[in-house]
Design a protein around this motif. Structure first.
Motif, PDB file in Angstrom:
ATOM      1  N   ARG A  38      37.954  33.563  46.054  1.00 13.40           N
ATOM      2  CA  ARG A  38      38.184  34.457  44.915  1.00 13.40           C
ATOM      3  C   ARG A  38      36.853  34.860  44.281  1.00 13.40           C
ATOM      4  NH1 ARG A  38      43.703  33.892  44.012  1.00 13.40           N
ATOM      5  NH2 ARG A  38      43.863  34.869  41.982  1.00 13.40           N
ATOM      6  N   ALA A  39      35.937  33.914  44.200  1.00 14.65           N
ATOM      7  CA  ALA A  39      34.633  34.205  43.606  1.00 14.65           C
ATOM      8  C   ALA A  39      33.881  35.249  44.425  1.00 14.65           C
ATOM      9  CB  ALA A  39      33.806  32.928  43.493  1.00 14.65           C
ATOM     10  N   ALA A  40      33.941  35.129  45.741  1.00 15.57           N
ATOM     11  CA  ALA A  40      33.267  36.103  46.604  1.00 15.57           C
ATOM     12  C   ALA A  40      33.902  37.477  46.459  1.00 15.57           C
ATOM     13  CB  ALA A  40      33.304  35.649  48.052  1.00 15.57           C
ATOM     14  N   LEU A  41      35.232  37.516  46.339  1.00 20.05           N
ATOM     15  CA  LEU A  41      35.913  38.798  46.160  1.00 20.05           C
ATOM     16  C   LEU A  41      35.544  39.419  44.815  1.00 20.05           C
ATOM     17  CD1 LEU A  41      37.863  40.904  47.224  1.00 20.05           C
ATOM     18  CD2 LEU A  41      39.742  39.538  46.271  1.00 20.05           C
ATOM     19  N   ALA A  42      35.524  38.617  43.775  1.00 22.19           N
ATOM     20  CA  ALA A  42      35.143  39.123  42.454  1.00 22.19           C
ATOM     21  C   ALA A  42      33.713  39.648  42.472  1.00 22.19           C
ATOM     22  CB  ALA A  42      35.289  38.019  41.409  1.00 22.19           C
ATOM     23  N   SER A  43      32.830  38.934  43.143  1.00 23.24           N
ATOM     24  CA  SER A  43      31.439  39.365  43.260  1.00 23.24           C
ATOM     25  C   SER A  43      31.334  40.698  43.989  1.00 23.24           C
ATOM     26  CB  SER A  43      30.634  38.298  43.994  1.00 23.24           C
ATOM     27  OG  SER A  43      29.320  38.720  44.180  1.00 23.24           O
ATOM     28  N   LEU A  44      32.110  40.842  45.041  1.00 19.01           N
ATOM     29  CA  LEU A  44      32.118  42.088  45.809  1.00 19.01           C
ATOM     30  C   LEU A  44      32.571  43.258  44.937  1.00 19.01           C
ATOM     31  CD1 LEU A  44      31.840  43.367  48.685  1.00 19.01           C
ATOM     32  CD2 LEU A  44      34.273  42.892  48.962  1.00 19.01           C
ATOM     33  N   VAL A  45      33.599  43.039  44.160  1.00 19.29           N
ATOM     34  CA  VAL A  45      34.115  44.096  43.275  1.00 19.29           C
ATOM     35  C   VAL A  45      33.063  44.474  42.232  1.00 19.29           C
ATOM     36  CG1 VAL A  45      35.810  44.621  41.473  1.00 19.29           C
ATOM     37  CG2 VAL A  45      36.540  43.538  43.603  1.00 19.29           C
TER      38      VAL A  45
END
Length: 58
Positions: A38-45
């Motif tokens: 989830r953290a990686a996805l949030a960072s990507l966004v």
């Protein structure tokens, strides 16, 4: 919503879906974006500034 820090349950409540459905959609997004958390996805966004093809920057 993942980037907002919402849990699967919170997203399910907001979207009137089951938590399992949300879990499936989030897993699909992980596969499509190549991230694993989830953290990686949030960072990507945040880095790209987009969600579903729409800019988050005004």
């Amino acid at each position: 919503m993942v980037a907002e820090g919402l849990t699967n349950q919170a997203m399910a409540d907001r979207l009137c879906l089951s938590p399992r459905t949300v879990e499936s959609h989030v897993a699909r997004v992980y596969r499509k974006t190549g991230v694993e958390t989830r953290a990686a996805l949030a960072s990507l966004v945040v880095r790209d500034g987009t969600v579903a093809g729409q800019s988050l920057r005004g």
